[in-house]
Design an enzyme around this catalytic site. Structure first.
Site, PDB file in Angstrom:
ATOM      1  N   LEU A  16      -5.535  -8.157  -8.157  1.00 40.68           N
ATOM      2  CA  LEU A  16      -5.275  -7.921  -6.902  1.00 40.68           C
ATOM      3  C   LEU A  16      -6.120  -6.654  -6.606  1.00 40.68           C
ATOM      4  O   LEU A  16      -5.249  -7.155  -5.197  1.00 40.68           O
ATOM      5  CB  LEU A  16      -3.901  -7.321  -7.392  1.00 40.68           C
ATOM      6  CG  LEU A  16      -2.925  -7.951  -8.370  1.00 40.68           C
ATOM      7  CD1 LEU A  16      -1.206  -7.293  -8.563  1.00 40.68           C
ATOM      8  CD2 LEU A  16      -2.526  -9.237  -7.375  1.00 40.68           C
ATOM      9  N   GLY A  17      -6.840  -5.911  -6.647  1.00 39.35           N
ATOM     10  CA  GLY A  17      -7.590  -5.731  -5.853  1.00 39.35           C
ATOM     11  C   GLY A  17      -8.824  -4.861  -6.364  1.00 39.35           C
ATOM     12  O   GLY A  17      -8.613  -4.164  -8.180  1.00 39.35           O
TER      13      GLY A  17
ATOM     14  N   GLY B 128     -11.052  -1.044  -5.986  1.00 35.98           N
ATOM     15  CA  GLY B 128     -11.461   0.010  -5.448  1.00 35.98           C
ATOM     16  C   GLY B 128     -11.444   1.358  -5.644  1.00 35.98           C
ATOM     17  O   GLY B 128     -12.703   1.241  -7.429  1.00 35.98           O
TER      18      GLY B 128
ATOM     19  N   PHE C 273     -11.438   3.921  -7.571  1.00 38.23           N
ATOM     20  CA  PHE C 273     -10.736   4.525  -7.990  1.00 38.23           C
ATOM     21  C   PHE C 273     -10.605   3.539  -9.730  1.00 38.23           C
ATOM     22  O   PHE C 273     -10.655   3.739 -10.435  1.00 38.23           O
ATOM     23  CB  PHE C 273      -8.640   4.024  -8.364  1.00 38.23           C
ATOM     24  CG  PHE C 273      -7.902   4.812  -9.500  1.00 38.23           C
ATOM     25  CD1 PHE C 273      -7.490   3.991 -10.187  1.00 38.23           C
ATOM     26  CD2 PHE C 273      -7.932   6.370  -9.414  1.00 38.23           C
ATOM     27  CE1 PHE C 273      -6.890   4.211 -11.075  1.00 38.23           C
ATOM     28  CE2 PHE C 273      -7.092   6.792 -10.927  1.00 38.23           C
ATOM     29  CZ  PHE C 273      -6.606   5.630 -11.812  1.00 38.23           C
ATOM     30  N   GLY C 274     -10.053   2.088  -9.566  1.00 41.60           N
ATOM     31  CA  GLY C 274     -10.106   1.235 -10.602  1.00 41.60           C
ATOM     32  C   GLY C 274     -10.020  -0.051  -9.811  1.00 41.60           C
ATOM     33  O   GLY C 274     -10.043  -0.492  -8.856  1.00 41.60           O
TER      34      GLY C 274
ATOM     35  N   LYS D  38      -3.392  -0.558 -13.392  1.00 42.10           N
ATOM     36  CA  LYS D  38      -4.494  -0.387 -11.971  1.00 42.10           C
ATOM     37  C   LYS D  38      -5.434   0.532 -13.318  1.00 42.10           C
ATOM     38  O   LYS D  38      -4.592   1.069 -14.426  1.00 42.10           O
ATOM     39  CB  LYS D  38      -4.297   1.040 -11.710  1.00 42.10           C
ATOM     40  CG  LYS D  38      -5.232   1.441 -10.440  1.00 42.10           C
ATOM     41  CD  LYS D  38      -4.975   2.260  -9.453  1.00 42.10           C
ATOM     42  CE  LYS D  38      -4.839   2.257  -8.648  1.00 42.10           C
ATOM     43  NZ  LYS D  38      -4.286   2.735  -7.429  1.00 42.10           N
TER      44      LYS D  38
ATOM     45  N   ASP E  81      -2.958  11.046   2.041  1.00 45.52           N
ATOM     46  CA  ASP E  81      -3.997   9.234   2.228  1.00 45.52           C
ATOM     47  C   ASP E  81      -2.847   8.472   2.904  1.00 45.52           C
ATOM     48  O   ASP E  81      -2.984   7.697   2.155  1.00 45.52           O
ATOM     49  CB  ASP E  81      -4.837   9.503   1.072  1.00 45.52           C
ATOM     50  CG  ASP E  81      -5.840   8.505   0.924  1.00 45.52           C
ATOM     51  OD1 ASP E  81      -6.546   8.396   2.747  1.00 45.52           O
ATOM     52  OD2 ASP E  81      -6.118   7.763   0.208  1.00 45.52           O
TER      53      ASP E  81
END
Length: 370
Positions: A71-72, A74, A76-77, A103, A199
């Site tokens: 899905l995405g 970044g 973080f992972g 995630k 954030d």
């Protein structure tokens, strides 16, 4: 100390914490908090139950972490789409199961462990309709994973700035709906949970099937100041363009730092511009600086032409005044989020009363869901 901004992807959202022997059968874990107070729109959970997922189950649920399930990605992972049974939460087929977002921590990331723990600390004990739901987590060897409810309409960032022709530009009514929902989530964090989000940005606002906004990614969240303290001193982390100027200068974090970020997001929503655009003339590259050069009554010059005619003039002036207050360089001049919610509710009421052109839910701009 120099500025240190996180380089999180514009497609990612959320993080968490765990136990040691997760590859055994799944069980529950409770995390006590200091408060069991219940609230009308939100809840501070006294004994939240987070699922402890088996790594093998999540592997199967995501088709062995298939590239097609991504899905995405970044800092973080990587976030994968998976399928589980709604009741047992065991692996299920897409036809019979419930979609989840998984995630996986980037094992080479320098801050992933801390952000993973922060996600579980906050989303494990807080509930609100405008916060994304953390279902559980998994810890096995060096693997750290978080399991969330799946948000079929992706992030606000995707709606505002995607080049995908299948994603329609959001209407004024949808923008106001999302702004109000996000504001309510942030107000809950400040007023009820005493949490500073740190954030707030468009990629961290996710949209459910009915386009309700839900805040995600609590990896940088911090408890608010205690006792006589007026701020929390931290490393300067956040995202360029959204971080409050005084926080960048001093490392002093307050709830008003979040209000500044909200103001930038509100400006992005109604202008169609990103917080930072290096290809613009120098004086327009920083959205906050550019917007502050206008008065509230001239705020129509900031508006995205794509929503022209969908709003009442009085609404634009009220919204412009609110946005400019939120991005004030002086923190004391910024409203608190409870007042932001009240003003946005007034804007929504004015929209309804004046019969502005609007798009109903079916016309919000459906996106192609994976």
């Amino acid at each position: 100390m120099g500025m240190c901004f996180s380089a999180k992807s514009e497609t990612e959202s959320d993080s968490h914490y765990g136990r040691n022997d997760m590859n055994k059968s799944r069980s529950k874990v409770s995390s006590a908090t200091d408060s069991s107070t219940l609230h009308t729109n939100g809840e501070i959970l006294q004994s939240p139950n987070l699922e402890i997922f088996c790594f093998n189950e999540l592997t199967e649920a995501t088709s062995w972490f298939s590239q097609n399930a991504i899905l995405g990605k970044g800092d973080f992972g990587t976030v994968f789409k998976g399928w589980v049974d709604k009741h047992s939460l065991k692996t299920a087929s897409p036809e019979a199961g419930m979609a989840i977002a998984v995630k996986m921590l980037n094992q080479k990331g320098c801050q992933g462990q801390q952000e993973w723990l922060a996600e579980i600390k906050y989303l494990g004990r807080l509930y609100h309709p405008n916060l994304v739901k953390l279902i559980g987590y998994c810890l096995k060897d060096d693997y750290r994973l978080l399991v969330y409810e799946f948000m079929p309409n992706g992030s606000l960032d995707n709606y505002l700035f995607s080049r995908d022709s299948q994603i329609q530009a959001p209407s004024w009514n949808l923008l106001m709906k999302v702004a109000l929902g996000a504001a309510r989530g942030l107000a809950f964090l400040h007023d009820e949970a005493d949490v500073i989000y740190r954030d707030f940005k468009t990629s961290n606002i996710l949209l459910d099937v009915n386009y309700n906004a839900k805040l995600s990614d609590f990896g940088l969240a911090r408890d608010g100041p205690t006792g006589s303290k007026s701020h929390v001193s931290t490393r300067i982390l956040g995202t360029e363009g959204y971080a409050a100027p005084e926080y960048i200068r001093t490392g002093h974090l307050t709830a008003k730092s979040d209000v500044y970020g909200f103001g930038i997001v509100l400006l992005e929503m109604i202008s169609g511009r990103r917080a930072i655009e290096k290809n613009k003339p120098f004086e327009e590259q920083n959205l906050g600086n550019w917007a502050r050069s206008f008065s509230a009554r001239k705020f129509s010059q900031v508006l995205n032409p794509a929503v022209s005619g969908q709003y009442a003039t009085n609404n634009v002036i009220k919204l412009g005044h609110l946005a400019l207050q939120c991005v004030s360089l002086e923190p004391k001049c910024r409203p608190n989020m409870k007042d932001v919610v009240r003003i946005l509710e007034e804007v929504q009421d004015l929209n309804d009363k004046e019969g502005c052109k609007s798009c109903k839910h079916s016309k919000y701009g459906r996106r192609k869901v994976k």
